[in-house]
Design an enzyme around this catalytic site. Structure first.
Site, PDB file in Angstrom:
ATOM      1  N   ASP A 285       3.212  -3.323   0.833  1.00  0.00           N
ATOM      2  CA  ASP A 285       2.111  -2.986   2.095  1.00  0.00           C
ATOM      3  C   ASP A 285       0.876  -3.245   1.787  1.00  0.00           C
ATOM      4  O   ASP A 285      -0.023  -2.283   2.360  1.00  0.00           O
ATOM      5  CB  ASP A 285       2.828  -1.551   2.635  1.00  0.00           C
ATOM      6  CG  ASP A 285       4.201  -1.737   3.154  1.00  0.00           C
ATOM      7  OD1 ASP A 285       4.753  -2.810   3.613  1.00  0.00           O
ATOM      8  OD2 ASP A 285       4.855  -0.723   3.157  1.00  0.00           O
ATOM      9  N   ARG A 286       0.390  -3.734   0.655  1.00  0.00           N
ATOM     10  CA  ARG A 286      -0.863  -3.838   0.352  1.00  0.00           C
ATOM     11  C   ARG A 286      -1.305  -2.661  -0.284  1.00  0.00           C
ATOM     12  O   ARG A 286      -2.739  -2.591  -0.476  1.00  0.00           O
ATOM     13  CB  ARG A 286      -1.723  -4.309   1.540  1.00  0.00           C
ATOM     14  CG  ARG A 286      -1.503  -5.962   2.079  1.00  0.00           C
ATOM     15  CD  ARG A 286      -1.324  -6.981   0.914  1.00  0.00           C
ATOM     16  NE  ARG A 286      -1.197  -8.243   1.279  1.00  0.00           N
ATOM     17  CZ  ARG A 286      -0.129  -8.970   1.159  1.00  0.00           C
ATOM     18  NH1 ARG A 286       0.977  -8.405   0.409  1.00  0.00           N
ATOM     19  NH2 ARG A 286       0.059 -10.408   1.238  1.00  0.00           N
TER      20      ARG A 286
END
Ligand SMILES: Cc1cc2nc3c(=O)[nH]c(=O)nc-3n(C[C@H](O)[C@H](O)[C@H](O)COP(=O)(O)O)c2cc1C
Length: 210
Positions: free
Chosen positions: A190-191
């Site tokens: 999710d970065r």
């Protein structure tokens, strides 16, 4: 093909708050060794950024040929664009793009030439063909045709036919980047990636938001 649709979830690893407890060199070596073990292509490749005559950044890939307490060493033609840029502005930034491991290592700092002795030691490890190639090429200078370049190799091959070992060209040598900033980046889901940065010799570890 739409590059906007290229998307990979990074799940390979993590970089804990204590990830730099044994120092930057230990972690850098571990990551490079893991990249070698994973058979990443050119795990010692670094993207080297210098400052050109107009003050603009210029990048290209070179190979890191030593990594130790001092920093990182690479070898190149001193008359090349990067050689001239480093002579005028002896600072650089480099990045190991260990993409296959979802990692990168970034270093910045002043750059100096390595000693003639250290250059010679590495030079003597190079295959004879690479040595001749270094003599044959005025790196970064234009040349009319491929044929002309190959003619230069034929000329130096003849010149050094009875010479062994081949000496180090005066226009070739090693550079040492002494890092004043080092950052390790590990891709996460999710970065929400991990980034740990230090400013040697200060051992304080700073976690940065991704
Ligand atoms: C994987 C890879 C490794 C390279 N390694 C070196 C190197 O160790 N030394 C070097 O001078 N050029 C190396 N090059 C070529 C450089 O990227 C560059 O084209 C050349 O050094 C001239 O750069 P300059 O005109 O900016 O000085 C490599 C290129 C690639 C793609």
């Amino acid at each position: 093909m739409d590059v906007a649709d290229l998307r990979v979830a990074y799940r390979f690893g993590e970089l804990a708050d204590g990830g730099l407890a044994d120092g930057w060199l230990t972690l850098a070596r571990t990551w490079i060794e893991e990249a070698i073990a994973a058979r990443l292509p050119e795990p010692n490749a670094i993207v080297l950024a210098t400052i050109d005559a107009d003050g603009a950044p210029a990048t290209r890939t070179v190979l890191c040929k030593a990594i130790d307490e001092r920093g990182i060493v690479f070898y190149t033609g001193t008359r090349s664009n990067k050689g001239q840029e480093l002579a005028a502005h002896p600072v650089a930034a480099v990045t190991f793009p260990l993409i296959g491991m979802e990692r990168q290592i970034h270093l910045r700092g002043p750059v100096e030439r390595v000693s003639a002795e250290e250059t010679l030691e590495y030079w003597n490890h190079r295959p004879r063909g690479s040595q001749l190639g270094a003599w044959a090429s005025h790196q970064s200078a234009p040349i009319a045709t491929r044929e002309d370049l190959e003619a230069q190799l034929v000329e130096v091959t003849a010149r050094f036919a009875d010479v062994d070992p081949i000496p180090v060209p005066p226009h070739w040598g090693g550079y040492l980047l002494r890092p004043r900033l080092i950052e390790f980046w590990q891709g996460r889901a999710d970065r929400l990636h991990d980034r740990l940065r230090i400013h040697p010799p200060d051992p304080t570890v700073i976690r940065l938001q991704p």
